[in-house]
Design an enzyme around this catalytic site. Structure first.
Site, short mmCIF file in Angstrom:
data_model
loop_
_atom_site.label_atom_id
_atom_site.label_comp_id
_atom_site.label_asym_id
_atom_site.label_seq_id
_atom_site.Cartn_x
_atom_site.Cartn_y
_atom_site.Cartn_z
N GLU A 1 0.83 -1.19 0.00
CA GLU A 1 0.00 0.00 0.00
C GLU A 1 0.87 1.25 0.00
O GLU A 1 1.81 1.37 0.80
CB GLU A 1 -0.92 0.03 1.22
CG GLU A 1 -1.93 -1.10 1.26
CD GLU A 1 -2.77 -1.13 2.52
OE1 GLU A 1 -3.85 -1.75 2.48
OE2 GLU A 1 -2.37 -0.53 3.53
N CYS A 2 0.59 2.18 -0.88
CA CYS A 2 1.14 3.53 -0.91
C CYS A 2 2.67 3.54 -0.87
O CYS A 2 3.31 3.33 -1.90
CB CYS A 2 0.55 4.36 0.23
SG CYS A 2 0.67 6.15 -0.07
N GLY A 3 3.29 3.76 0.28
CA GLY A 3 4.74 3.75 0.35
C GLY A 3 5.32 2.43 -0.12
O GLY A 3 6.39 2.40 -0.74
N GLY B 1 -1.15 -0.78 -4.44
CA GLY B 1 -1.92 0.40 -4.81
C GLY B 1 -1.77 1.50 -3.79
O GLY B 1 -1.16 1.33 -2.73
#
Length: 487
Positions: A334-336, A436
């Site tokens: 996720e993200c990072g 994502g």
């Protein structure tokens, strides 16, 4: 569980009024008096929750009515609240600020759901009697919200405090439970997501001690405890027991990135994996030489951009992760975590190599690229979620994609709400990777843990104890997982 749980909600008129710093101070001060607080954070925020955890000395859990239904929220709250002397909920934004004109999913609605009294933080900068008007408005807008007191913040002096106290107590008939002066030395620096995470704060103990000192000196802690004690016995409280999971993942090892670069994990997400018997192994791409042998890799969010040089310098770890991904290791990020899996990350005038598991390049920007709740429609085959399902989450990212190779990657999600990667899609897939910008909560996406562990089972079974990371990728075709794309 106790029949009546002392509890209160700390709210404010707006974001940035000082809820988190004062909440941290109150819990740290209570801890020094031997009073055990059980912390909760309204909304999906990770950083505030991390500071609340530090202050209370126990995990802070998020309560979010957009991500979770009311029964789940009450079960989570009352299932954990009785573990201490006081359940302490920090709200977010303004008391009545929600997603529509009715204030849906606001702190006020959460307070009513938990049947909890509310104490308001009033930012008193450049205001006197108008403060009473604003607090009075909060008391009459929804009589179902049980406002019991006010804490004045950023007070300019004794005269300012006297006017504020008298006008609020006389006009609103509410006690003023503290008056905190304006301070330049409060050790809580901010970044684009709010406070700097405690994992990156150089003097955590000093910050907590200073916050406790301020709270003990300027806030009526006994008055707050009295408000919490006045909370009623919760309706149908006997129905709220935490569900127990069957241990179906015994023998599986889940690797989790956990260091100052990657720190955004909900306690419930890790618990949902561990409760099924999975062994959680913490991994640091900053410190570890290579990726250990795991059946599943879970990479949460964080701030890889502030550690980009160190992440890039650890080439041995990057190479081992790339090889594991090529061999079909299931990876959820996720993200990072998404950013780290890409080929590179550009910051200012420099570009740093990342793991290269996804044919994507990223760049940091000066403003948010996606911020708020997301609703995802699963539109393409992926390692974890069935096509056609709907997922709710949230995003907050300052990075964007510079380039991607569409011949070697696909998008799992169509954005029904939110920005994702490009306003239309999120969830990049390649081999057994799904990464994502959206963060999911295990209590809101109840199939999340099962989905990850099912894929870990398949991966472990396919190799049957062999050295999984060095076999050629062609052997992964026997796993019957995601159809291979060219490597």
């Amino acid at each position: 569980m106790k029949a009546s749980v002392p509890r209160l909600v700390i709210a404010a008129l707006r974001g940035g009024a000082g809820k988190t710093t004062l909440s941290v101070g109150v819990m740290a001060a209570l801890s020094k008096r031997g009073i055990r607080s059980v912390p909760f954070k309204k909304g999906p925020d990770y950083i505030d929750a991390a500071w609340l955890s530090m202050a209370a000395g126990r995990p802070c859990r998020n309560l979010d009515s957009f991500l979770m239904d009311g029964e789940t929220i009450r079960r989570s709250f009352f299932g954990h609240a009785g573990a201490g002397d006081l359940a302490f909920v920090e709200g977010n934004r303004g008391l009545y600020d929600g997603m529509d004109v009715r204030g849906s999913h606001s702190t006020a609605e959460l307070a009513k759901l938990l049947e909890a009294p509310v104490v308001m933080i009033m930012d008193c900068n450049k205001v006197t009697r108008t403060a009473a008007a604003m607090i009075l408005g909060c008391t009459v807008l929804d009589p179902g919200v049980d406002i019991r007191g006010v804490i004045l913040n950023r007070v300019s002096g004794s005269r300012h405090e006297d006017i504020l106290r008298r006008t609020i107590e006389e006009t609103c008939r509410l006690p003023v439970l503290g008056a905190v002066p304006r301070m330049k030395d409060f050790p809580f620096p901010e970044r684009h997501l709010g406070l700097t995470p405690p994992q990156e704060h150089e003097r955590i103990v000093h910050a907590l001690d200073r916050a406790a000192e301020v709270a003990a000196r300027h806030i009526d802690l006994d008055g707050l405890l009295a408000v919490a004690e006045q909370a009623p016995a919760a309706s149908a409280v006997a129905a709220f027991r935490m569900p127990r999971r069957k241990k179906t993942a015994s023998g599986l090892t889940v690797g989790v990135f956990r260091d100052s670069a990657f720190q955004f994990y909900y306690p419930e997400n890790l618990a949902a994996l561990a409760e099924q018997g999975a062994k959680i192994v913490e991994i640091s791409p900053l410190r570890d030489d290579t990726l250990p042998d795991v059946d599943l890799l879970y990479i949460g969010g964080g701030f890889p951009e502030t550690h980009a040089e160190a992440l890039a310098d650890n080439s041995g770890f990057r190479t081992s992760l790339h090889e594991a991904a090529e061999a079909g290791l299931p990876v959820y990020a996720e993200c990072g975590g998404l950013m780290y899996l890409g080929e590179s990350l550009a910051i200012g005038g420099r570009t740093y190599p990342m793991a290269g598991a996804l044919p994507v390049t990223f760049a940091m920007t000066g403003k948010p690229q996606g911020h708020g709740y997301t609703v995802l429609q699963v539109a393409e085959e992926n390692p974890f979620f069935p096509v056609g399902s709907t997922l709710k989450g949230h995003e907050f990212h300052h990075s964007r994609i510079l380039s991607l190779d569409e011949t070697r990657i696909r998008f799992a999600y169509h954005m029904k709400r939110g920005t994702g990667v490009d306003g239309l899609h999120d969830g990049l897939c390649r081999k057994n990777i799904l990464a994502g910008y959206t963060h999911l909560h295990a209590l809101g996406t109840k199939e999340w843990a099962d989905a990850l562990l099912d894929r870990a089972h398949a991966f472990r079974s396919a190799w049957n104890g062999a050295d999984r990371y060095v076999k050629p990728f062609e052997n992964v075709q026997e796993m019957h997982l995601i159809p291979a794309q060219e490597s």
